[in-house]
Write a protein that holds these residues in place. Structure first.
Motif, PDB file in Angstrom:
ATOM      1  N   GLY A   1       0.826  -1.205   0.000  1.00 34.24           N
ATOM      2  CA  GLY A   1       0.000   0.000   0.000  1.00 34.24           C
ATOM      3  C   GLY A   1       0.854   1.246   0.000  1.00 34.24           C
ATOM      4  O   GLY A   1       0.536   2.233   0.674  1.00 34.24           O
ATOM      5  N   ALA A   2       1.942   1.221  -0.773  1.00 31.62           N
ATOM      6  CA  ALA A   2       2.890   2.332  -0.739  1.00 31.62           C
ATOM      7  C   ALA A   2       3.359   2.706  -2.140  1.00 31.62           C
ATOM      8  O   ALA A   2       3.338   1.884  -3.062  1.00 31.62           O
ATOM      9  CB  ALA A   2       4.094   1.963   0.121  1.00 31.62           C
ATOM     10  N   MET A   3       3.776   3.959  -2.262  1.00 33.83           N
ATOM     11  CA  MET A   3       4.371   4.437  -3.504  1.00 33.83           C
ATOM     12  C   MET A   3       5.557   5.336  -3.177  1.00 33.83           C
ATOM     13  O   MET A   3       5.544   6.063  -2.178  1.00 33.83           O
ATOM     14  CB  MET A   3       3.360   5.213  -4.351  1.00 33.83           C
ATOM     15  N   LEU A   4       6.554   5.268  -4.024  1.00 36.96           N
ATOM     16  CA  LEU A   4       7.726   6.133  -3.907  1.00 36.96           C
ATOM     17  C   LEU A   4       7.799   6.935  -5.202  1.00 36.96           C
ATOM     18  O   LEU A   4       7.738   6.362  -6.289  1.00 36.96           O
ATOM     19  CB  LEU A   4       8.989   5.297  -3.723  1.00 36.96           C
TER      20      LEU A   4
ATOM     21  N   GLY B   1      16.279  10.027  -4.191  1.00 34.11           N
ATOM     22  CA  GLY B   1      15.701   9.127  -3.197  1.00 34.11           C
ATOM     23  C   GLY B   1      14.199   9.034  -3.269  1.00 34.11           C
ATOM     24  O   GLY B   1      13.610   7.987  -3.049  1.00 34.11           O
ATOM     25  N   GLY B   2      13.529  10.173  -3.538  1.00 39.01           N
ATOM     26  CA  GLY B   2      12.079  10.164  -3.655  1.00 39.01           C
ATOM     27  C   GLY B   2      11.362  10.410  -2.343  1.00 39.01           C
ATOM     28  O   GLY B   2      11.966  10.546  -1.278  1.00 39.01           O
ATOM     29  N   GLY B   3      10.036  10.466  -2.446  1.00 36.36           N
ATOM     30  CA  GLY B   3       9.186  10.663  -1.283  1.00 36.36           C
ATOM     31  C   GLY B   3       8.186   9.526  -1.185  1.00 36.36           C
ATOM     32  O   GLY B   3       7.631   9.079  -2.187  1.00 36.36           O
ATOM     33  N   LEU B   4       7.948   9.045   0.023  1.00 38.15           N
ATOM     34  CA  LEU B   4       7.082   7.893   0.264  1.00 38.15           C
ATOM     35  C   LEU B   4       5.683   8.332   0.641  1.00 38.15           C
ATOM     36  O   LEU B   4       5.483   9.235   1.457  1.00 38.15           O
ATOM     37  CB  LEU B   4       7.672   7.034   1.382  1.00 38.15           C
ATOM     38  N   SER B   5       4.693   7.674   0.038  1.00 35.29           N
ATOM     39  CA  SER B   5       3.296   7.881   0.412  1.00 35.29           C
ATOM     40  C   SER B   5       2.639   6.527   0.594  1.00 35.29           C
ATOM     41  O   SER B   5       3.203   5.489   0.248  1.00 35.29           O
ATOM     42  CB  SER B   5       2.566   8.689  -0.668  1.00 35.29           C
ATOM     43  N   GLY B   6       1.423   6.525   1.138  1.00 33.42           N
ATOM     44  CA  GLY B   6       0.730   5.262   1.353  1.00 33.42           C
ATOM     45  C   GLY B   6       0.535   4.958   2.820  1.00 33.42           C
ATOM     46  O   GLY B   6       0.937   5.713   3.703  1.00 33.42           O
ATOM     47  N   LYS B   7      -0.087   3.803   3.087  1.00 39.25           N
ATOM     48  CA  LYS B   7      -0.524   3.511   4.457  1.00 39.25           C
ATOM     49  C   LYS B   7       0.622   3.379   5.448  1.00 39.25           C
ATOM     50  O   LYS B   7       0.417   3.536   6.648  1.00 39.25           O
ATOM     51  CB  LYS B   7      -1.392   2.260   4.471  1.00 39.25           C
ATOM     52  N   VAL B   8       1.846   3.130   4.965  1.00 34.89           N
ATOM     53  CA  VAL B   8       2.976   2.970   5.891  1.00 34.89           C
ATOM     54  C   VAL B   8       3.361   4.277   6.564  1.00 34.89           C
ATOM     55  O   VAL B   8       4.064   4.267   7.586  1.00 34.89           O
ATOM     56  CB  VAL B   8       4.202   2.372   5.173  1.00 34.89           C
ATOM     57  N   ILE B   9       2.930   5.420   6.022  1.00 33.59           N
ATOM     58  CA  ILE B   9       3.305   6.679   6.663  1.00 33.59           C
ATOM     59  C   ILE B   9       2.231   7.174   7.631  1.00 33.59           C
ATOM     60  O   ILE B   9       2.428   8.173   8.324  1.00 33.59           O
ATOM     61  CB  ILE B   9       3.635   7.785   5.637  1.00 33.59           C
ATOM     62  N   LEU B  10       1.095   6.484   7.688  1.00 34.59           N
ATOM     63  CA  LEU B  10       0.005   6.924   8.562  1.00 34.59           C
ATOM     64  C   LEU B  10       0.436   7.108  10.018  1.00 34.59           C
ATOM     65  O   LEU B  10       0.100   8.132  10.626  1.00 34.59           O
ATOM     66  CB  LEU B  10      -1.179   5.953   8.467  1.00 34.59           C
ATOM     67  N   PRO B  11       1.178   6.171  10.635  1.00 37.47           N
ATOM     68  CA  PRO B  11       1.568   6.377  12.028  1.00 37.47           C
ATOM     69  C   PRO B  11       2.374   7.659  12.253  1.00 37.47           C
ATOM     70  O   PRO B  11       2.186   8.343  13.264  1.00 37.47           O
ATOM     71  CB  PRO B  11       2.410   5.130  12.345  1.00 37.47           C
ATOM     72  N   LEU B  12       3.255   8.007  11.314  1.00 42.36           N
ATOM     73  CA  LEU B  12       4.040   9.224  11.456  1.00 42.36           C
ATOM     74  C   LEU B  12       3.155  10.461  11.413  1.00 42.36           C
ATOM     75  O   LEU B  12       3.333  11.404  12.190  1.00 42.36           O
ATOM     76  CB  LEU B  12       5.103   9.307  10.354  1.00 42.36           C
ATOM     77  N   VAL B  13       2.172  10.428  10.508  1.00 42.44           N
ATOM     78  CA  VAL B  13       1.271  11.573  10.377  1.00 42.44           C
ATOM     79  C   VAL B  13       0.405  11.710  11.628  1.00 42.44           C
ATOM     80  O   VAL B  13       0.249  12.810  12.177  1.00 42.44           O
ATOM     81  CB  VAL B  13       0.389  11.424   9.123  1.00 42.44           C
TER      82      VAL B  13
END
Length: 315
Positions: free
Chosen positions: A83-86, A240-252
């Motif tokens: 569930g992620a994109m870079l 390097g890029g930027g990460l999006s998707g459900k894996v970043i939810l806890p940080l947000v």
């Protein structure tokens, strides 16, 4: 969501989700045709893909209709099971003047946001870029059918700027754009310092904070090897890029909670990692006043209707 006495839907579409004018990307045609309920995105608040003042090649070549020349751009890596994109798109675009001249923004009949980022290497020149963009916008503003807001993006991880440095410039930029007397949205990432947000809130120059943009590759709190299947980013050659998707939810969620715990009361749009209706509840409990979605539109389009319905129900 009410901003400066204007109503915007409680679910926003992240900048870039539907391209510059809301007509989307090539795959959206198929999603609307075959994914039940996907057309509900037409009842959200559109945020245009971030534009720069001048034409910018970035890392994603575009055709004359501002669609990617590559069906699967090399600057984007998708991890559907995670569930992620870079991405390292790097704000590819024709520049603000070319976009205004198309006249498509002026024809949109629902309130929406234009997104802008100054990208010069020199801080003073970035302020000049912003000033020049504002004069350009003012020249077209009376042509718009609807009320618009302006999103100031200071957090794209793919322009080779230190996003922490850009955050420290936020007040200077906000002072410039406040003269427009339209809703102002500041787009940041989870790396922004709480004291900077406190200063922004005290200034009264920003109406809403969007948190978060994609997370820069290498940021602590992400198991990068687990997500990418390797330690080094496959987009390392592009920064390097930027990460999006459900894996970043806890940080947000943690960042929003930290801001609220610190006494920050300004409106916040929770953005990043929303992949289910339950995630909307998590955003509200963390302290968000509305949500913004992006990656779920691509990787889990069948969940979009439930997410939008839930946002409109609880906010």
């Amino acid at each position: 969501m009410n901003i400066k006495n204007l109503y915007f839907d409680n679910c926003f579409l992240a900048s870039g989700s539907l391209n510059f004018f809301g007509d989307g990307w090539w795959y959206d045609f198929w999603y609307k045709a075959f994914v039940p309920g996907f057309k509900i995105i037409e009842r959200t608040t559109f945020v245009a893909k971030t534009t720069t003042l001048y034409e910018r090649a970035g890392n994603m070549p575009l055709n004359e209709n501002f669609q990617p020349r590559e069906i699967i751009p090399k600057c984007i890596k998708a991890y559907p099971l995670k569930g992620a994109m870079l991405n390292a798109v790097g704000l590819s675009g024709p520049g603000a003047n070319a976009l205004f001249e198309r006249g498509k923004w002026q024809q949109i009949d629902r309130p929406f946001f234009i997104s802008f980022m100054a990208v010069n290497d020199d801080p003073d020149q970035r302020l000049k870029e912003t000033t020049d963009f504002l004069f350009l916008l003012l020249g077209y503003l009376e042509q718009f059918k609807t009320n618009i807001g302006l999103q100031i993006n200071i957090s794209c991880p793919n322009t080779k700027h230190n996003t922490k440095d850009l955050a420290n410039e936020a007040l200077k930029i906000l002072k410039l754009v406040s003269g427009l007397k339209i809703p102002i949205d500041l787009k940041v990432n989870t790396l922004i310092n709480t004291e900077v947000v406190r200063e922004i809130e005290r200034s009264g120059l920003c109406d809403v904070l969007t948190l978060s943009n994609t997370i820069p590759y290498g940021t602590e709190g992400i198991n990068w090897k687990n997500v990418l299947g390797r330690k080094e980013s496959p987009l390392q050659h592009l920064g390097g890029g930027g990460l999006s998707g459900k894996v970043i939810l806890p940080l947000v969620l943690n960042k929003i909670k930290d801001l609220r715990s610190a006494g920050i009361t300004m409106p916040i749009k929770g953005s990043g990692g929303i992949f289910s209706a339950n995630d909307v509840d998590k955003m509200k409990m963390a302290g968000a006043n509305a949500i913004e979605i992006g990656t779920v539109l691509i990787l889990r389009p069948w969940r979009v209707k439930a997410i939008i319905d839930r946002a409109n129900e609880i906010f």
